[in-house]
Design a protein around this motif. Structure first.
Motif, PDB file in Angstrom:
ATOM      1  N   UNK A 198       0.961  -1.271  -0.135  1.00  0.00           N
ATOM      2  CA  UNK A 198       0.073   0.156  -0.133  1.00  0.00           C
ATOM      3  C   UNK A 198       0.844   1.295   0.224  1.00  0.00           C
ATOM      4  N   UNK A 199       1.959   1.296   1.075  1.00  0.00           N
ATOM      5  CA  UNK A 199       2.663   2.493   0.885  1.00  0.00           C
ATOM      6  C   UNK A 199       3.531   2.594  -0.257  1.00  0.00           C
ATOM      7  N   UNK A 200       4.082   1.587  -0.759  1.00  0.00           N
ATOM      8  CA  UNK A 200       4.995   1.876  -2.089  1.00  0.00           C
ATOM      9  C   UNK A 200       4.326   2.030  -3.139  1.00  0.00           C
ATOM     10  N   UNK A 201       2.918   1.567  -3.334  1.00  0.00           N
ATOM     11  CA  UNK A 201       2.116   1.948  -4.245  1.00  0.00           C
ATOM     12  C   UNK A 201       1.664   3.462  -4.270  1.00  0.00           C
ATOM     13  N   UNK A 202       1.230   3.724  -3.128  1.00  0.00           N
ATOM     14  CA  UNK A 202       1.044   5.394  -3.036  1.00  0.00           C
ATOM     15  C   UNK A 202       2.413   6.267  -3.573  1.00  0.00           C
ATOM     16  N   UNK A 203       3.403   5.891  -3.007  1.00  0.00           N
ATOM     17  CA  UNK A 203       4.662   6.496  -3.387  1.00  0.00           C
ATOM     18  C   UNK A 203       4.899   6.568  -4.794  1.00  0.00           C
ATOM     19  N   UNK A 204       4.787   5.128  -5.384  1.00  0.00           N
ATOM     20  CA  UNK A 204       5.173   5.218  -6.954  1.00  0.00           C
ATOM     21  C   UNK A 204       4.036   5.837  -7.602  1.00  0.00           C
ATOM     22  N   UNK A 205       2.812   5.984  -7.312  1.00  0.00           N
ATOM     23  CA  UNK A 205       1.792   6.421  -8.198  1.00  0.00           C
ATOM     24  C   UNK A 205       1.347   7.857  -8.107  1.00  0.00           C
ATOM     25  N   UNK A 206       1.996   8.450  -7.042  1.00  0.00           N
ATOM     26  CA  UNK A 206       1.562   9.874  -6.626  1.00  0.00           C
ATOM     27  C   UNK A 206       0.385   9.845  -5.904  1.00  0.00           C
ATOM     28  N   UNK A 207       0.062   8.917  -5.006  1.00  0.00           N
ATOM     29  CA  UNK A 207      -1.024   9.041  -4.437  1.00  0.00           C
ATOM     30  C   UNK A 207      -0.761   9.541  -2.755  1.00  0.00           C
ATOM     31  N   UNK A 208      -1.527   9.773  -1.936  1.00  0.00           N
ATOM     32  CA  UNK A 208      -1.153   9.934  -0.465  1.00  0.00           C
ATOM     33  C   UNK A 208      -1.300   8.773   0.137  1.00  0.00           C
ATOM     34  N   UNK A 209      -0.781   8.687   1.409  1.00  0.00           N
ATOM     35  CA  UNK A 209      -0.739   7.534   2.351  1.00  0.00           C
ATOM     36  C   UNK A 209      -1.509   7.911   3.522  1.00  0.00           C
ATOM     37  N   UNK A 210      -2.234   7.057   4.050  1.00  0.00           N
ATOM     38  CA  UNK A 210      -2.746   7.437   5.352  1.00  0.00           C
ATOM     39  C   UNK A 210      -2.570   6.230   6.256  1.00  0.00           C
ATOM     40  N   UNK A 211      -1.733   6.338   7.430  1.00  0.00           N
ATOM     41  CA  UNK A 211      -1.203   5.255   8.084  1.00  0.00           C
ATOM     42  C   UNK A 211      -2.111   4.714   9.242  1.00  0.00           C
ATOM     43  N   UNK A 212      -3.054   4.082   8.783  1.00  0.00           N
ATOM     44  CA  UNK A 212      -3.729   3.607   9.621  1.00  0.00           C
ATOM     45  C   UNK A 212      -3.446   2.278  10.601  1.00  0.00           C
ATOM     46  N   UNK A 213      -2.840   1.389   9.905  1.00  0.00           N
ATOM     47  CA  UNK A 213      -2.379   0.383  10.550  1.00  0.00           C
ATOM     48  C   UNK A 213      -1.347   0.841  11.372  1.00  0.00           C
ATOM     49  N   UNK A 214      -0.645   1.931  11.240  1.00  0.00           N
ATOM     50  CA  UNK A 214       0.603   2.269  12.260  1.00  0.00           C
ATOM     51  C   UNK A 214      -0.082   2.919  13.609  1.00  0.00           C
ATOM     52  N   UNK A 215      -1.057   3.578  13.291  1.00  0.00           N
ATOM     53  CA  UNK A 215      -2.037   4.253  14.434  1.00  0.00           C
ATOM     54  C   UNK A 215      -2.583   3.104  15.304  1.00  0.00           C
ATOM     55  N   UNK A 216      -3.233   2.454  14.476  1.00  0.00           N
ATOM     56  CA  UNK A 216      -3.809   1.198  15.466  1.00  0.00           C
ATOM     57  C   UNK A 216      -2.974   0.329  16.267  1.00  0.00           C
ATOM     58  N   UNK A 217      -1.801  -0.141  15.613  1.00  0.00           N
ATOM     59  CA  UNK A 217      -0.779  -0.835  16.012  1.00  0.00           C
ATOM     60  C   UNK A 217      -0.013  -0.276  17.293  1.00  0.00           C
ATOM     61  N   UNK A 218       0.350   1.103  16.938  1.00  0.00           N
ATOM     62  CA  UNK A 218       0.607   1.682  18.259  1.00  0.00           C
ATOM     63  C   UNK A 218      -0.166   1.817  19.389  1.00  0.00           C
ATOM     64  N   UNK A 219      -1.335   2.043  19.219  1.00  0.00           N
ATOM     65  CA  UNK A 219      -2.319   1.804  20.289  1.00  0.00           C
ATOM     66  C   UNK A 219      -2.342   0.642  20.745  1.00  0.00           C
ATOM     67  N   UNK A 220      -2.428  -0.594  20.152  1.00  0.00           N
ATOM     68  CA  UNK A 220      -2.484  -1.713  20.932  1.00  0.00           C
ATOM     69  C   UNK A 220      -1.200  -2.087  21.583  1.00  0.00           C
ATOM     70  N   UNK A 221      -0.017  -1.674  21.135  1.00  0.00           N
ATOM     71  CA  UNK A 221       1.169  -1.988  21.687  1.00  0.00           C
ATOM     72  C   UNK A 221       1.314  -1.127  23.195  1.00  0.00           C
ATOM     73  N   UNK A 222       0.745   0.159  23.279  1.00  0.00           N
ATOM     74  CA  UNK A 222       0.865   0.820  24.227  1.00  0.00           C
ATOM     75  C   UNK A 222      -0.114   0.443  25.294  1.00  0.00           C
ATOM     76  N   UNK A 223      -1.324  -0.013  24.895  1.00  0.00           N
ATOM     77  CA  UNK A 223      -2.340  -0.819  25.746  1.00  0.00           C
ATOM     78  C   UNK A 223      -1.806  -1.775  26.642  1.00  0.00           C
ATOM     79  N   UNK A 224      -0.902  -2.470  26.023  1.00  0.00           N
ATOM     80  CA  UNK A 224      -0.343  -3.509  26.768  1.00  0.00           C
ATOM     81  C   UNK A 224      -1.369  -4.942  26.890  1.00  0.00           C
ATOM     82  N   UNK A 225      -0.881  -5.765  27.854  1.00  0.00           N
ATOM     83  CA  UNK A 225      -1.683  -6.907  28.132  1.00  0.00           C
ATOM     84  C   UNK A 225      -1.763  -7.862  27.065  1.00  0.00           C
TER      85      UNK A 225
END
Length: 288
Positions: A198-225
């Motif tokens: 997804x990221x590579x395609x956005x960069x190569x095709x001139x589209x924008x990239x919205x980092x949803x996975x990164x935000x959710x993953x960061x939240x789940x890691x900070x939550x712990x457990x």
């Protein structure tokens, strides 16, 4: 049975046959009503969860082309996480935000779609709307169905290429949410390759990239457990919809009932998860 007293002794006589027949009829009627109610509730939950179209779908908004003098159109293209009938409706959330009242939001999400399915209906459901902006959130079903990574990358490239060639819209590719909340699971390790595409395609095709996975993953890691192990299936999805539509539980309450936070059934978005998507897309729309 009926009891009478004769000469100081009790005598049990069987109930009259007509009374027994009447009792049986009442039991049968009660069971039929119960069955009918159960079937009606099941049908209602199934329709609202899996069949009902989203608010303002392309068939309503774009069938006759854009409305003269209408507002700029934002099309959200994707699968069930975009359709928002099973899980949070983040497109509806954006539609209701005062900051974006100048836009008309068209929900081009369709339950069960893969990247190939979206590519096949792209002209009808997205290009025909003559959008000002398009978000693309697609790929969870590709991961789950085992669509080869290169084929997914090719489909995504074709989607962006066609949007660029046939519209003047800004295009944003949204990374895929975690599939289940076990960040280190085999499925999420597999999904990492699709998110890289997804990221590579956005960069190569001139589209924008919205980092949803990164935000959710960061939240789940900070939550712990310890996260609930992945367990998505039709039954769990149906029960999630039934709890929401029949019992009035919020999507967050449904998620908590399944030991989850951002996903109601290991795949679709809770209210909190949906708000993360809406916030990120809102930030993107606000950029010039």
């Amino acid at each position: 049975m009926r009891t009478t007293v004769t000469g100081g002794t009790e005598e049990r006589r069987p109930a009259h046959p007509s009374r027994r027949a009447g009792l049986r009829r009442r039991i049968v009627i009660a069971l039929c009503l119960l069955l009918a109610g159960t079937l009606a509730a099941t049908g209602t939950a199934g329709y609202l969860t899996f069949v009902r179209p989203p608010a303002n779908p392309p068939a309503d908004a774009c069938a006759d082309g854009p409305r003269p003098g209408g507002r700029p159109v934002v099309v959200a293209a994707g699968a069930s996480m975009t359709q928002g009938t099973l899980g949070a409706d983040w497109v509806g959330d954006l539609r209701d935000r005062a900051a974006h009242r100048a836009f008309e939001f068209v929900n081009a999400g369709k339950n069960g779609d893969t990247s190939a399915d979206l590519l096949q209906r792209l002209d009808r459901d997205v290009v025909a709307c003559r959008p000002t902006a398009v978000t693309v959130l697609i790929g969870a079903n590709d991961v789950r169905d085992g669509v080869p990574l290169q084929r997914y990358r090719d489909n995504l490239t074709a989607i962006v290429g066609r949007l660029k060639a046939r519209t003047s819209a800004r295009v944003a590719l949204v990374s895929l949410p975690p599939i289940g909340e076990e960040i280190g699971s085999d499925l999420n390790r597999k999904a990492a390759g699709y998110n890289a595409a997804v990221r590579e395609t956005a960069e190569r095709a001139g589209a924008d990239y919205v980092p949803l996975n990164e935000r959710m993953t960061d939240h789940l890691r900070r939550r712990g457990g310890e996260a609930a192990p992945y367990g998505f299936g039709f039954t769990l999805a149906f029960l999630a919809g039934a709890r929401h539509y029949l019992l009035g539980h919020s999507w967050d309450e449904v998620a908590r009932g399944n030991g989850l936070e951002l996903l109601v059934d290991h795949l679709h978005l809770s209210d909190r998860g949906g708000a993360m998507v809406a916030d990120l897309v809102s930030e993107w729309l606000s950029r010039r």
